[in-house]
Design a protein around this motif. Sequence first.
Motif, PDB file in Angstrom:
ATOM      1  N   ALA A 243     -35.010  60.162 -21.436  1.00 39.10           N
ATOM      2  CA  ALA A 243     -33.918  59.922 -22.377  1.00 39.10           C
ATOM      3  C   ALA A 243     -33.502  58.456 -22.335  1.00 39.10           C
ATOM      4  O   ALA A 243     -33.888  57.712 -21.436  1.00 39.10           O
ATOM      5  CB  ALA A 243     -32.730  60.808 -22.013  1.00 39.10           C
ATOM      6  N   ASN A 244     -32.665  58.050 -23.305  1.00 39.63           N
ATOM      7  CA  ASN A 244     -32.098  56.697 -23.280  1.00 39.63           C
ATOM      8  C   ASN A 244     -31.381  56.477 -21.959  1.00 39.63           C
ATOM      9  O   ASN A 244     -30.629  57.345 -21.510  1.00 39.63           O
ATOM     10  CB  ASN A 244     -31.067  56.518 -24.406  1.00 39.63           C
ATOM     11  CG  ASN A 244     -31.729  56.383 -25.746  1.00 39.63           C
ATOM     12  OD1 ASN A 244     -32.949  56.178 -25.827  1.00 39.63           O
ATOM     13  ND2 ASN A 244     -30.941  56.498 -26.792  1.00 39.63           N
ATOM     14  N   GLY A 245     -31.614  55.322 -21.353  1.00 39.23           N
ATOM     15  CA  GLY A 245     -30.918  54.998 -20.112  1.00 39.23           C
ATOM     16  C   GLY A 245     -31.547  55.597 -18.869  1.00 39.23           C
ATOM     17  O   GLY A 245     -31.034  55.423 -17.765  1.00 39.23           O
ATOM     18  N   ALA A 246     -32.675  56.288 -19.006  1.00 34.03           N
ATOM     19  CA  ALA A 246     -33.317  56.918 -17.836  1.00 34.03           C
ATOM     20  C   ALA A 246     -33.901  55.880 -16.889  1.00 34.03           C
ATOM     21  O   ALA A 246     -34.091  56.149 -15.699  1.00 34.03           O
ATOM     22  CB  ALA A 246     -34.412  57.876 -18.292  1.00 34.03           C
ATOM     23  N   GLY A 247     -34.221  54.689 -17.434  1.00 27.16           N
ATOM     24  CA  GLY A 247     -34.740  53.631 -16.561  1.00 27.16           C
ATOM     25  C   GLY A 247     -36.142  53.165 -16.917  1.00 27.16           C
ATOM     26  O   GLY A 247     -36.763  52.422 -16.161  1.00 27.16           O
ATOM     27  N   LYS A 248     -36.640  53.562 -18.093  1.00 28.40           N
ATOM     28  CA  LYS A 248     -38.028  53.251 -18.461  1.00 28.40           C
ATOM     29  C   LYS A 248     -38.243  51.735 -18.595  1.00 28.40           C
ATOM     30  O   LYS A 248     -39.197  51.184 -18.052  1.00 28.40           O
ATOM     31  CB  LYS A 248     -38.392  53.967 -19.768  1.00 28.40           C
ATOM     32  CG  LYS A 248     -38.150  55.476 -19.719  1.00 28.40           C
ATOM     33  CD  LYS A 248     -38.432  56.164 -21.043  1.00 28.40           C
ATOM     34  CE  LYS A 248     -37.599  55.716 -22.218  1.00 28.40           C
ATOM     35  NZ  LYS A 248     -36.148  56.052 -22.143  1.00 28.40           N
ATOM     36  N   THR A 249     -37.342  51.085 -19.334  1.00 33.76           N
ATOM     37  CA  THR A 249     -37.467  49.633 -19.512  1.00 33.76           C
ATOM     38  C   THR A 249     -37.295  48.914 -18.180  1.00 33.76           C
ATOM     39  O   THR A 249     -38.017  47.948 -17.880  1.00 33.76           O
ATOM     40  CB  THR A 249     -36.421  49.136 -20.539  1.00 33.76           C
ATOM     41  OG1 THR A 249     -36.691  49.788 -21.784  1.00 33.76           O
ATOM     42  CG2 THR A 249     -36.487  47.629 -20.733  1.00 33.76           C
ATOM     43  N   THR A 250     -36.377  49.391 -17.374  1.00 38.28           N
ATOM     44  CA  THR A 250     -36.161  48.787 -16.054  1.00 38.28           C
ATOM     45  C   THR A 250     -37.443  48.869 -15.225  1.00 38.28           C
ATOM     46  O   THR A 250     -37.829  47.902 -14.552  1.00 38.28           O
ATOM     47  CB  THR A 250     -35.007  49.521 -15.332  1.00 38.28           C
ATOM     48  OG1 THR A 250     -33.833  49.410 -16.133  1.00 38.28           O
ATOM     49  CG2 THR A 250     -34.754  48.935 -13.958  1.00 38.28           C
TER      50      THR A 250
ATOM     51  N   TYR B 164     -28.659  47.062 -10.894  1.00 37.18           N
ATOM     52  CA  TYR B 164     -27.973  46.029 -11.666  1.00 37.18           C
ATOM     53  C   TYR B 164     -26.600  45.901 -11.004  1.00 37.18           C
ATOM     54  O   TYR B 164     -25.748  46.772 -11.216  1.00 37.18           O
ATOM     55  CB  TYR B 164     -27.809  46.445 -13.127  1.00 37.18           C
ATOM     56  CG  TYR B 164     -29.121  46.552 -13.890  1.00 37.18           C
ATOM     57  CD1 TYR B 164     -29.815  45.414 -14.293  1.00 37.18           C
ATOM     58  CD2 TYR B 164     -29.648  47.802 -14.225  1.00 37.18           C
ATOM     59  CE1 TYR B 164     -31.001  45.512 -15.012  1.00 37.18           C
ATOM     60  CE2 TYR B 164     -30.837  47.902 -14.940  1.00 37.18           C
ATOM     61  CZ  TYR B 164     -31.503  46.756 -15.328  1.00 37.18           C
ATOM     62  OH  TYR B 164     -32.665  46.858 -16.035  1.00 37.18           O
TER      63      TYR B 164
ATOM     64  N   ALA C 132     -30.311  51.625 -11.120  1.00 35.83           N
ATOM     65  CA  ALA C 132     -31.051  52.019 -12.330  1.00 35.83           C
ATOM     66  C   ALA C 132     -32.318  52.781 -11.968  1.00 35.83           C
ATOM     67  O   ALA C 132     -32.723  53.691 -12.691  1.00 35.83           O
ATOM     68  CB  ALA C 132     -31.392  50.791 -13.164  1.00 35.83           C
TER      69      ALA C 132
ATOM     70  N   GLU D 149     -40.068  45.736 -25.431  1.00 37.91           N
ATOM     71  CA  GLU D 149     -39.220  46.373 -26.441  1.00 37.91           C
ATOM     72  C   GLU D 149     -38.635  45.261 -27.316  1.00 37.91           C
ATOM     73  O   GLU D 149     -38.222  44.215 -26.814  1.00 37.91           O
ATOM     74  CB  GLU D 149     -38.093  47.132 -25.725  1.00 37.91           C
ATOM     75  CG  GLU D 149     -37.277  47.992 -26.651  1.00 37.91           C
ATOM     76  CD  GLU D 149     -36.287  48.876 -25.881  1.00 37.91           C
ATOM     77  OE1 GLU D 149     -36.084  48.672 -24.678  1.00 37.91           O
ATOM     78  OE2 GLU D 149     -35.730  49.779 -26.525  1.00 37.91           O
TER      79      GLU D 149
ATOM     80  N   GLU E  78     -41.774  51.128 -26.050  1.00 37.44           N
ATOM     81  CA  GLU E  78     -41.334  51.586 -27.380  1.00 37.44           C
ATOM     82  C   GLU E  78     -42.028  50.834 -28.524  1.00 37.44           C
ATOM     83  O   GLU E  78     -41.360  50.256 -29.392  1.00 37.44           O
ATOM     84  CB  GLU E  78     -39.811  51.437 -27.540  1.00 37.44           C
ATOM     85  CG  GLU E  78     -38.983  52.141 -26.486  1.00 37.44           C
ATOM     86  CD  GLU E  78     -38.854  53.647 -26.699  1.00 37.44           C
ATOM     87  OE1 GLU E  78     -39.576  54.194 -27.575  1.00 37.44           O
ATOM     88  OE2 GLU E  78     -38.070  54.272 -25.973  1.00 37.44           O
TER      89      GLU E  78
HETATM   90  P1  ATP Z   1     -33.684  53.029 -23.492  1.00 36.99           P
HETATM   91  O1  ATP Z   1     -34.651  54.015 -24.022  1.00 36.99           O
HETATM   92  O2  ATP Z   1     -32.311  53.192 -24.037  1.00 36.99           O
HETATM   93  O3  ATP Z   1     -34.175  51.607 -23.502  1.00 36.99           O
HETATM   94  P2  ATP Z   1     -34.401  53.189 -20.700  1.00 36.99           P
HETATM   95  O4  ATP Z   1     -34.908  54.475 -20.176  1.00 36.99           O
HETATM   96  O5  ATP Z   1     -35.377  52.120 -20.985  1.00 36.99           O
HETATM   97  O6  ATP Z   1     -33.493  53.437 -21.959  1.00 36.99           O
HETATM   98  P3  ATP Z   1     -33.068  51.244 -19.077  1.00 36.99           P
HETATM   99  O7  ATP Z   1     -32.846  50.295 -20.208  1.00 36.99           O
HETATM  100  O8  ATP Z   1     -34.085  50.913 -18.078  1.00 36.99           O
HETATM  101  O9  ATP Z   1     -33.352  52.692 -19.624  1.00 36.99           O
HETATM  102  O10 ATP Z   1     -31.668  51.444 -18.357  1.00 36.99           O
HETATM  103  C1  ATP Z   1     -31.492  52.180 -17.154  1.00 36.99           C
HETATM  104  C2  ATP Z   1     -30.036  52.105 -16.703  1.00 36.99           C
HETATM  105  O11 ATP Z   1     -29.713  50.775 -16.332  1.00 36.99           O
HETATM  106  C3  ATP Z   1     -29.047  52.504 -17.778  1.00 36.99           C
HETATM  107  O12 ATP Z   1     -27.965  53.182 -17.154  1.00 36.99           O
HETATM  108  C4  ATP Z   1     -28.581  51.188 -18.334  1.00 36.99           C
HETATM  109  O13 ATP Z   1     -27.270  51.286 -18.838  1.00 36.99           O
HETATM  110  C5  ATP Z   1     -28.627  50.291 -17.129  1.00 36.99           C
HETATM  111  N1  ATP Z   1     -28.930  48.906 -17.481  1.00 36.99           N
HETATM  112  C6  ATP Z   1     -29.989  48.472 -18.190  1.00 36.99           C
HETATM  113  N2  ATP Z   1     -29.979  47.130 -18.312  1.00 36.99           N
HETATM  114  C7  ATP Z   1     -28.873  46.700 -17.657  1.00 36.99           C
HETATM  115  C8  ATP Z   1     -28.282  45.420 -17.422  1.00 36.99           C
HETATM  116  N3  ATP Z   1     -28.857  44.287 -17.875  1.00 36.99           N
HETATM  117  N4  ATP Z   1     -27.134  45.371 -16.714  1.00 36.99           N
HETATM  118  C9  ATP Z   1     -26.560  46.511 -16.241  1.00 36.99           C
HETATM  119  N5  ATP Z   1     -27.064  47.744 -16.424  1.00 36.99           N
HETATM  120  C10 ATP Z   1     -28.189  47.847 -17.126  1.00 36.99           C
END
Ligand code: ATP
Length: 234
Positions: A35-42, A11, A16, A83, A160
């Motif tokens: 964990a939150n922010g690990a990158g799963k949604t990405t 990003y 990410a 999500e 999720e």
């Molecule tokens: P969660 O369980 O909180 O959804 P996650 O494992 O799905 O977490 P992601 O949402 O993929 O994690 O985020 C991975 C990293 O990328 C995190 O550091 C997040 O802050 C960052 N991130 C996610 N979306 C964006 C965005 N649109 N712009 C900038 N950074 C982002």
Amino acid sequence: MLEVDNLKVHYGEAEALAGVSFHIMPGEIVSIVGANGAGKTTLIRAIAGMLPAKTGSIRFKGKDLKGLDSAAVCELGIAQVPEGRQIFPSLSVEENLRLGATLRRSRADRTRNMDRVYATFSRLAERRSQRAGTLSGGEQQMLAIGRAIMANPLLVMFDEPSLGLSPALTDEMFAVISALHGSGLSVVLVEQNVVESLAMCQRAYVLENGAIALEGTGKELLDDDRVRQAYLGL
Ligand code: ATP
């Protein structure tokens, strides 16, 4: 079926995903925990064609997904239950479902898949003319799953799916995912209910800071001390 190799997603300047490799074989449920922010949604969004890869490759049934947009990825047979559900609140249940079947791959089977959704979720059948925004949270989640079924997919990625659901509805949702898997679908499951998601999958990956930290069968990870401490609080 799906092969992700050394996938990096940024990003802006922020990395990410820092080189993720994993695969799914036909008919598997594969869980991704972290964990939150690990990158799963990405990771899910990158596979779905909604985020560009910086480097690395994603192949589905041997075809490179590079440069394909989300409609083209869906046309190949990858659907997602995003999500937050992302249904259209002002449209009816049935209109939301129809929007899941606008592509070539799904149009011909629209009626059959609609019947399948209503057979799976009787509450959606009862509320087919109701505005989706008036459904309960659980019903909206079922609608999001129904919309993915309408796409006639080979692989469904769930992000999720139990978020905001009561324990009873969460159990129901896991039963629906098991039934879909039983009908031949492959599944990627990102879930905060780590115990249930590891118990129902064949294999799982732990994502930490944008990289795969552990992988194994669901049972191996359930028994792993690092997983038990970090994700199960044991
Ligand atoms: P969660 O369980 O909180 O959804 P996650 O494992 O799905 O977490 P992601 O949402 O993929 O994690 O985020 C991975 C990293 O990328 C995190 O550091 C997040 O802050 C960052 N991130 C996610 N979306 C964006 C965005 N649109 N712009 C900038 N950074 C982002």
